[in-house]
Write an enzyme that holds these catalytic residues in place. Structure first.
Site, PDB file in Angstrom:
ATOM      1  N   SER A 134       0.823  -1.221   0.000  1.00 50.80           N
ATOM      2  CA  SER A 134       0.000   0.000   0.000  1.00 50.80           C
ATOM      3  C   SER A 134       0.856   1.269   0.000  1.00 50.80           C
ATOM      4  O   SER A 134       1.601   1.516  -0.931  1.00 50.80           O
ATOM      5  CB  SER A 134      -0.951  -0.046   1.204  1.00 50.80           C
ATOM      6  OG  SER A 134      -1.963   0.905   1.099  1.00 50.80           O
ATOM      7  N   ASP A 145      10.998   4.302  -9.706  1.00 56.75           N
ATOM      8  CA  ASP A 145      10.712   4.767 -11.068  1.00 56.75           C
ATOM      9  C   ASP A 145      11.467   6.038 -11.414  1.00 56.75           C
ATOM     10  O   ASP A 145      11.800   6.279 -12.575  1.00 56.75           O
ATOM     11  CB  ASP A 145       9.209   4.993 -11.246  1.00 56.75           C
ATOM     12  CG  ASP A 145       8.448   3.692 -11.481  1.00 56.75           C
ATOM     13  OD1 ASP A 145       9.061   2.620 -11.370  1.00 56.75           O
ATOM     14  OD2 ASP A 145       7.239   3.747 -11.768  1.00 56.75           O
ATOM     15  N   LYS A 159      -0.452  -4.139  -3.364  1.00 57.49           N
ATOM     16  CA  LYS A 159      -1.758  -3.563  -3.004  1.00 57.49           C
ATOM     17  C   LYS A 159      -1.868  -2.206  -3.686  1.00 57.49           C
ATOM     18  O   LYS A 159      -1.275  -1.241  -3.256  1.00 57.49           O
ATOM     19  CB  LYS A 159      -1.875  -3.405  -1.483  1.00 57.49           C
ATOM     20  CG  LYS A 159      -3.125  -2.662  -0.992  1.00 57.49           C
ATOM     21  CD  LYS A 159      -4.386  -3.463  -1.210  1.00 57.49           C
ATOM     22  CE  LYS A 159      -5.565  -2.844  -0.459  1.00 57.49           C
ATOM     23  NZ  LYS A 159      -5.985  -1.528  -0.951  1.00 57.49           N
TER      24      LYS A 159
END
Length: 217
Positions: A134, A145, A159
């Site tokens: 999460s 990224d 999640k």
């Protein structure tokens, strides 16, 4: 037994104090290559996490500058989603994408870094495992990224949905998906998780950050 019990009254003094729930813990270690590494253990994300991480960064730098920071997210199942976004801002340059919410009709709500007071030069390592989920995945994916951190450990939980629970007449409830999270590189982590950049042979939850990073830092 027919005997009367004697009642006593005692006065107690209570002192108000702020209680830190799952506080961020900080420490340092020297790697085998001689580098000083600051470690921040983040057990969950809450409204206090950002301030605790800032405090932790100051703490590990008190006795001299560190060469790198390791943020331990192993076992961190998430918590307060906005905290994951705000912590990412601490390490990303202005206008860096953090995460996007995409609802069922394709409308996008993006979250970007503002760069204010951010630490953007110190090498960062994120320790993760199968329970990292999460908000912790939002934070880790944003730094991965943007090539701001090296993710170390094992694949995360996966999640990536925003759900509301709707009550039914029989007293039970059903979780309804309202939106999904998409990372800066367009990844949907739900059911997939984050693949680490480095997967050391020893980095279980009981292993220290020093053990996890032994051949990396």
């Amino acid at each position: 037994n027919g005997k009367a019990t004697k009642e006593t009254t005692e006065c107690l003094t209570l002192t108000r104090a702020k209680v830190k729930v799952n506080p961020v813990e900080s420490a340092t270690f020297a790697s085998s290559s001689g580098k000083k590494v600051g470690v921040l253990k983040v057990p969950s994300f809450s409204q206090e996490t950002v301030a605790q991480i800032v405090e932790g960064l100051r703490s590990v730098s008190n006795d001299g500058m560190v060469d790198a920071v390791a943020i331990d997210l192993r076992g961190n199942v998430g918590g307060y989603m906005p905290a994951g976004v705000e912590v990412a801002k601490l390490f990303l340059p202005p206008r860096a994408h953090i995460i996007a919410e995409v609802n069922k009709v394709g409308a996008i709500k993006g979250y970007d870094a503002d760069g204010i007071g951010a630490e953007t030069t110190l090498p960062v390592y994120l320790l993760v495992d199968g329970r990292t989920a999460s908000a912790a995945e939002i934070f880790a994916a944003a730094l991965q990224d943007n090539r701001r951190a090296v993710v170390v450990g094992s694949k995360t939980f996966g999640k990536g949905r925003i759900q509301n629970v709707q009550a039914l007449e029989n007293g039970s409830g059903v979780a309804v998906t309202r939106a999904r999270y998409v990372t800066p590189n367009g990844r949907d982590l739900h059911g997939v998780g984050i693949k680490p950049d480095k997967e050391p042979s020893k980095c279980d939850v009981e292993d220290s950050a020093l053990t996890c990073l032994a051949d990396i830092v």
